[in-house]
Design an enzyme around this catalytic site. Sequence first.
Site, PDB file in Angstrom:
ATOM      1  N   GLU A 150      78.620  10.850   3.611  1.00  0.00           N
ATOM      2  CA  GLU A 150      78.397   9.741   2.665  1.00  0.00           C
ATOM      3  C   GLU A 150      78.041  10.388   1.333  1.00  0.00           C
ATOM      4  OE1 GLU A 150      79.051   6.794   3.444  1.00  0.00           O
ATOM      5  OE2 GLU A 150      78.558   6.390   5.524  1.00  0.00           O
TER       6      GLU A 150
ATOM      7  N   CYS B 192      73.979   5.721  -5.021  1.00  0.00           N
ATOM      8  CA  CYS B 192      75.371   6.150  -4.821  1.00  0.00           C
ATOM      9  C   CYS B 192      76.321   5.055  -5.267  1.00  0.00           C
ATOM     10  CB  CYS B 192      75.613   6.514  -3.368  1.00  0.00           C
ATOM     11  SG  CYS B 192      75.172   5.199  -2.227  1.00  0.00           S
TER      12      CYS B 192
HETATM   13  P1  NAD Z   1      72.472  17.184  -2.388  1.00  0.00           P
HETATM   14  O1  NAD Z   1      73.871  17.386  -1.956  1.00  0.00           O
HETATM   15  O2  NAD Z   1      71.923  18.042  -3.457  1.00  0.00           O
HETATM   16  O3  NAD Z   1      71.473  17.363  -1.152  1.00  0.00           O
HETATM   17  C1  NAD Z   1      71.563  16.575   0.011  1.00  0.00           C
HETATM   18  C2  NAD Z   1      70.923  17.307   1.174  1.00  0.00           C
HETATM   19  O4  NAD Z   1      71.672  18.486   1.470  1.00  0.00           O
HETATM   20  C3  NAD Z   1      69.498  17.737   0.940  1.00  0.00           C
HETATM   21  O5  NAD Z   1      68.747  17.494   2.096  1.00  0.00           O
HETATM   22  C4  NAD Z   1      69.639  19.230   0.679  1.00  0.00           C
HETATM   23  O6  NAD Z   1      68.482  19.972   0.993  1.00  0.00           O
HETATM   24  C5  NAD Z   1      70.793  19.587   1.592  1.00  0.00           C
HETATM   25  N1  NAD Z   1      71.532  20.799   1.233  1.00  0.00           N
HETATM   26  C6  NAD Z   1      71.746  21.320  -0.003  1.00  0.00           C
HETATM   27  N2  NAD Z   1      72.526  22.429   0.093  1.00  0.00           N
HETATM   28  C7  NAD Z   1      72.827  22.602   1.414  1.00  0.00           C
HETATM   29  C8  NAD Z   1      73.591  23.558   2.138  1.00  0.00           C
HETATM   30  N3  NAD Z   1      74.203  24.579   1.527  1.00  0.00           N
HETATM   31  N4  NAD Z   1      73.691  23.416   3.464  1.00  0.00           N
HETATM   32  C9  NAD Z   1      73.087  22.393   4.109  1.00  0.00           C
HETATM   33  N5  NAD Z   1      72.333  21.467   3.474  1.00  0.00           N
HETATM   34  C10 NAD Z   1      72.199  21.566   2.141  1.00  0.00           C
HETATM   35  O7  NAD Z   1      72.346  15.639  -2.767  1.00  0.00           O
HETATM   36  P2  NAD Z   1      71.076  14.837  -3.294  1.00  0.00           P
HETATM   37  O8  NAD Z   1      70.752  15.243  -4.682  1.00  0.00           O
HETATM   38  O9  NAD Z   1      69.973  14.899  -2.296  1.00  0.00           O
HETATM   39  O10 NAD Z   1      71.606  13.343  -3.284  1.00  0.00           O
HETATM   40  C11 NAD Z   1      72.291  12.746  -4.347  1.00  0.00           C
HETATM   41  C12 NAD Z   1      73.737  12.550  -3.991  1.00  0.00           C
HETATM   42  O11 NAD Z   1      73.840  11.795  -2.778  1.00  0.00           O
HETATM   43  C13 NAD Z   1      74.498  11.744  -5.030  1.00  0.00           C
HETATM   44  O12 NAD Z   1      75.765  12.301  -5.218  1.00  0.00           O
HETATM   45  C14 NAD Z   1      74.606  10.357  -4.361  1.00  0.00           C
HETATM   46  O13 NAD Z   1      75.666   9.577  -4.848  1.00  0.00           O
HETATM   47  C15 NAD Z   1      74.774  10.728  -2.932  1.00  0.00           C
HETATM   48  N6  NAD Z   1      74.432   9.622  -2.044  1.00  0.00           N
HETATM   49  C16 NAD Z   1      75.417   9.010  -1.330  1.00  0.00           C
HETATM   50  C17 NAD Z   1      75.134   7.933  -0.518  1.00  0.00           C
HETATM   51  C18 NAD Z   1      76.198   7.225   0.270  1.00  0.00           C
HETATM   52  O14 NAD Z   1      75.852   6.462   1.168  1.00  0.00           O
HETATM   53  N7  NAD Z   1      77.470   7.419  -0.024  1.00  0.00           N
HETATM   54  C19 NAD Z   1      73.814   7.475  -0.426  1.00  0.00           C
HETATM   55  C20 NAD Z   1      72.813   8.125  -1.154  1.00  0.00           C
HETATM   56  C21 NAD Z   1      73.144   9.203  -1.962  1.00  0.00           C
END
Ligand code: NAD
Length: 454
Positions: free
Chosen positions: A226, A261
């Site tokens: 997502e 999002c």
């Molecule tokens: P992010 O991708 O920076 O981090 C998300 C998660 O991934 C965190 O828990 C982080 O610690 C982990 N992570 C980071 N690097 C990793 C790696 N190399 N391996 C494994 N895990 C890793 O995203 P964010 O800043 O937490 O969230 C914002 C984003 O999420 C925005 O793009 C938003 O649109 C999206 N989002 C989407 C939905 C949806 O339902 N489509 C809902 C909420 C947020």
Amino acid sequence: MKIINPATEELVGEVAVDSTEAIKFKYENIRAGQAAWAAKPLQERLDIIVKFGEIVDQHVDRLAALLTAEMGKPVWQAAGEIKGAKNRVKFLVDLAEKTLAEDFVTPEGATKEKIVYEPLGVIGNISAWNYPYNVGYNVYLPALVAGNAVLYKPSEYTALTGIEMAKMLWEAGVPEDVFQVVIGGKEAGQTMLDLPLDGYFFTGSYRTGKHIAQTVAHKLVPVGLELGGKDPLYVAEDVADVANVAAAAAEGVFYNTGQSCCAVERIYVNEKVYDQFITSFVEETKKLKSGSPMEEGVWIGPLTRPEQIDVIQQQVDDAVSKGGKLLLGGKKMEGKGYYYEPTVVVDVTNDMPIMQEESFGPVIGIMKVSGDEEAVKLMNDTEYGLTAAVYTQSKERAEKMMAKLNAGTVYWNCCDRVSPYTPWSGRKNSGMGSTLSHIGIRAFVQPKAYHLRG
Ligand code: NAD
């Protein structure tokens, strides 16, 4: 790991990051506990989740204050999220039994056939900070109900909230050897990718989602993503009340300080109502008070991550340097906290980063269009495909446009909305698979076909 309040830049708390060994230990613990959990009757697991919902309900004010301290959303919006997420429990009560029951597809004849839905096993849930309750619930609640064990990693920006969730699940009756929380950032997430999990369910950015899908591809286990969006909203010239539509659009843009999002990230307005819309939209935006997210009446809080300020500033500066006109805002606010002014930019073009890349902040670009056809073309001209909204009085006209929009969710006269009864799924760079609805429950099981003779 230090948790910093984005409104005050003060320390909220410190938590110990899980080492690789600790994460492996948690994994082995829940691997051992999963079979007993799956063997419980579905109703027993559902009752536990209902109890969890009741426990959350008893602590809304405390949990909302913690969430606001960690990630800065206005506290009334934090309470709204926590209370609203209850609908995820109700949806499971309504749909889980029907969706997970065995399916006798051939009940008569010499060879009878049925489909049984078995849990995947131990799944990993790597999550985001912007709506930690909603996006967590979308994954771990149906996964648990379906009989899986869950290794849940909240975002490093909402780690304390994640710990609270685990405590409440345990209190409700989810065994500690069925649900475990992993604390940490990128490295902890990476360790989860190395474990032999039976499925990976991720909410976050396109960049991380793509990395996760690529890293675990060789395991051939289900992966749900997502991801982000660049969600468009179109205003046709026949709307009954332009000012009302402008107010709804402003809410869609600025709720959660734009960090949703499915936030409205681009607006296209029919040229016949363009001037009127812009005037109303700017008026509406001016009404939204910025300030301490703990203060009553505040609509715009700080951004959660200070780095996002530079991303937004670059988008705004780029637009202005190419002829975009700033009607409001355009810079970081003075003083403590990661605040950015609510910003409205017009006279933009669709190829600008402000109209193509996720802003994830209180910023909007607005463009004038000649009609529905041009609107659909521009709305689809993006690498994302999460949601798209059409405002018009005509249902027929809206449906014609919605059929052509390449997004997982389309809205008529509404926006920035999620229902647990419909699938939440992104197209293109917005994701893969689906959470919510009966499809989002089936995501956590694997079918087994029975051929029965005798
Ligand atoms: P992010 O991708 O920076 O981090 C998300 C998660 O991934 C965190 O828990 C982080 O610690 C982990 N992570 C980071 N690097 C990793 C790696 N190399 N391996 C494994 N895990 C890793 O995203 P964010 O800043 O937490 O969230 C914002 C984003 O999420 C925005 O793009 C938003 O649109 C999206 N989002 C989407 C939905 C949806 O339902 N489509 C809902 C909420 C947020």
